[in-house]
Write a protein that holds these residues in place. Structure first.
Motif, short mmCIF file in Angstrom:
data_model
loop_
_atom_site.label_atom_id
_atom_site.label_comp_id
_atom_site.label_asym_id
_atom_site.label_seq_id
_atom_site.Cartn_x
_atom_site.Cartn_y
_atom_site.Cartn_z
N UNK A 116 0.84 -1.20 0.00
CA UNK A 116 0.00 0.00 0.00
C UNK A 116 0.87 1.25 0.00
N UNK A 117 1.84 1.31 0.90
CA UNK A 117 2.73 2.46 0.99
C UNK A 117 3.55 2.62 -0.28
N UNK A 130 7.09 15.60 -3.94
CA UNK A 130 7.94 15.24 -2.80
C UNK A 130 7.14 14.59 -1.69
N UNK A 131 5.82 14.63 -1.82
CA UNK A 131 4.95 14.06 -0.78
C UNK A 131 3.81 13.29 -1.44
N UNK A 132 3.59 12.03 -1.07
CA UNK A 132 2.55 11.22 -1.72
C UNK A 132 1.14 11.81 -1.58
N UNK A 165 -1.54 8.05 11.97
CA UNK A 165 -0.75 6.82 11.92
C UNK A 165 -0.59 6.34 10.49
N UNK A 166 -1.69 6.40 9.72
CA UNK A 166 -1.66 6.00 8.31
C UNK A 166 -0.69 6.86 7.51
N UNK A 167 -0.79 8.18 7.62
CA UNK A 167 0.06 9.08 6.86
C UNK A 167 1.54 8.92 7.24
N UNK A 168 1.79 8.74 8.51
CA UNK A 168 3.17 8.55 8.98
C UNK A 168 3.75 7.27 8.39
N UNK A 171 4.46 7.67 4.54
CA UNK A 171 5.62 8.53 4.26
C UNK A 171 6.93 7.84 4.63
N UNK A 172 6.92 7.03 5.68
CA UNK A 172 8.17 6.44 6.16
C UNK A 172 8.51 5.10 5.51
N UNK A 173 7.53 4.43 4.88
CA UNK A 173 7.77 3.08 4.39
C UNK A 173 7.60 2.90 2.88
N UNK A 174 7.22 3.95 2.18
CA UNK A 174 6.89 3.79 0.77
C UNK A 174 8.04 3.74 -0.20
N UNK A 175 9.23 4.13 0.23
CA UNK A 175 10.35 4.18 -0.70
C UNK A 175 11.21 2.91 -0.67
#
Length: 284
Positions: A116-117, A130-132, A165-168, A171-175
């Motif tokens: 998902x991320x 720069x931001x999903x 929690x979802x947005x964090x 942003x932290x796991x999608x790359x």
């Protein structure tokens, strides 16, 4: 002869399809809007649950559940409809999409959230933003509000404490690159230490979907009657049966055909299950 796709009823998938050569399949917003209309129609027709999407210039990416077992029919119709639309609008001929779509069965809850991320961060990877959550043509902003539409947002929301929690997490796991493997039967996203079981997968001792027996026991305790003794010809029990239908579909990941075979649904026509489900959902 091509090898059949690795899938099974209720399997979770990450799929993507890319344009032929350097063709842009989403040159402007008009094409993206049209594609999402086709996506909604095809997913409803073939009973495929869509959890996330992302559209780029030359590809689309989907996170979905093969709830009906008709994944190939779904993608075939979606790609054919959209390809026809592009050829008609542009006056071009030939293949719009390159070869076959790519498909991966997702192993468990952990890999589902990672995928998902990953999908929501594709525009970041491609340098579009720069931001999903600032990208327009993904489902990033459809969760934790009333904008879900045909997306199964409630399922995604249930995996996180709240929108922060979802947005964090996204942003932290999608790359991070996805862990893709070929286990012989086909391609998966996971570590391979896993055996599919009708759409139920586990994260430790916790099942992502509930078992039908749990739903039946819950309803028996709530109403103080064994379901096998209930008279489903009575109005109040018809209502309860409809509530059970919603739970079996939403919480167990079952399809109408299998639910219809259960004893408590004797006498209910298969082609009426969809309407029963919709009416019961409205009354919740």
């Amino acid at each position: 002869m091509r090898k059949p796709r690795f899938t099974y009823a209720n399997a979770f998938h990450y799929i993507n399809s890319r344009a032929n050569a350097a063709t842009k399949i989403f040159p402007d917003d008009f094409y993206a809007v049209k594609f999402l209309k086709f996506l909604e129609g095809s997913s409803e027709l073939h009973r495929i649950d869509i959890f996330a999407f992302c559209l780029t210039d030359n590809s689309f990416h989907l996170l979905l559940r093969n709830a009906s077992g008709r994944l190939s029919d779904f993608v075939r119709q979606l790609n054919s409809q959209f390809a026809y639309h592009i050829r008609r609008k542009t006056g071009t001929k030939g293949n719009v999409f390159a070869d076959r779509y790519d498909s991966f069965v997702i192993q468990d809850k952990i890999f589902f959230t990672q995928t998902l991320a990953y999908i929501l961060n594709i525009p970041v990877k491609e340098g579009k933003t720069s931001d999903p959550f600032s990208y327009r043509w993904s489902s990033a902003n459809f969760y934790f509000n009333q904008k879900g539409g045909f997306l199964k947002t409630k399922f995604v929301e249930s995996l996180f404490r709240d929108s922060d929690d979802f947005r964090k997490y996204v942003r932290e796991n999608g790359l991070t690159e996805l862990r893709k493997k070929n286990i012989g039967r086909g391609k998966i996203i996971g570590d391979g230490n896993w055996e599919p079981s009708e759409g139920f997968f586990t994260d430790g001792s916790k099942t992502l979907f509930r078992k039908p027996e749990e739903i039946f026991l819950e309803m028996e305790r709530k109403h103080g009657v064994l379901l096998e003794l209930a008279d489903f010809n009575k109005k109040n029990w018809k209502k309860i049966r409809s509530q059970i239908l919603v739970k079996l579909k939403d919480e167990c990941g079952m399809i109408y055909r299998d639910i219809n075979k259960m004893k408590i649904f004797e006498g209910v026509k298969l082609n009426s299950m969809g309407q029963l489900y919709k009416r019961a959902k409205k009354l919740k």
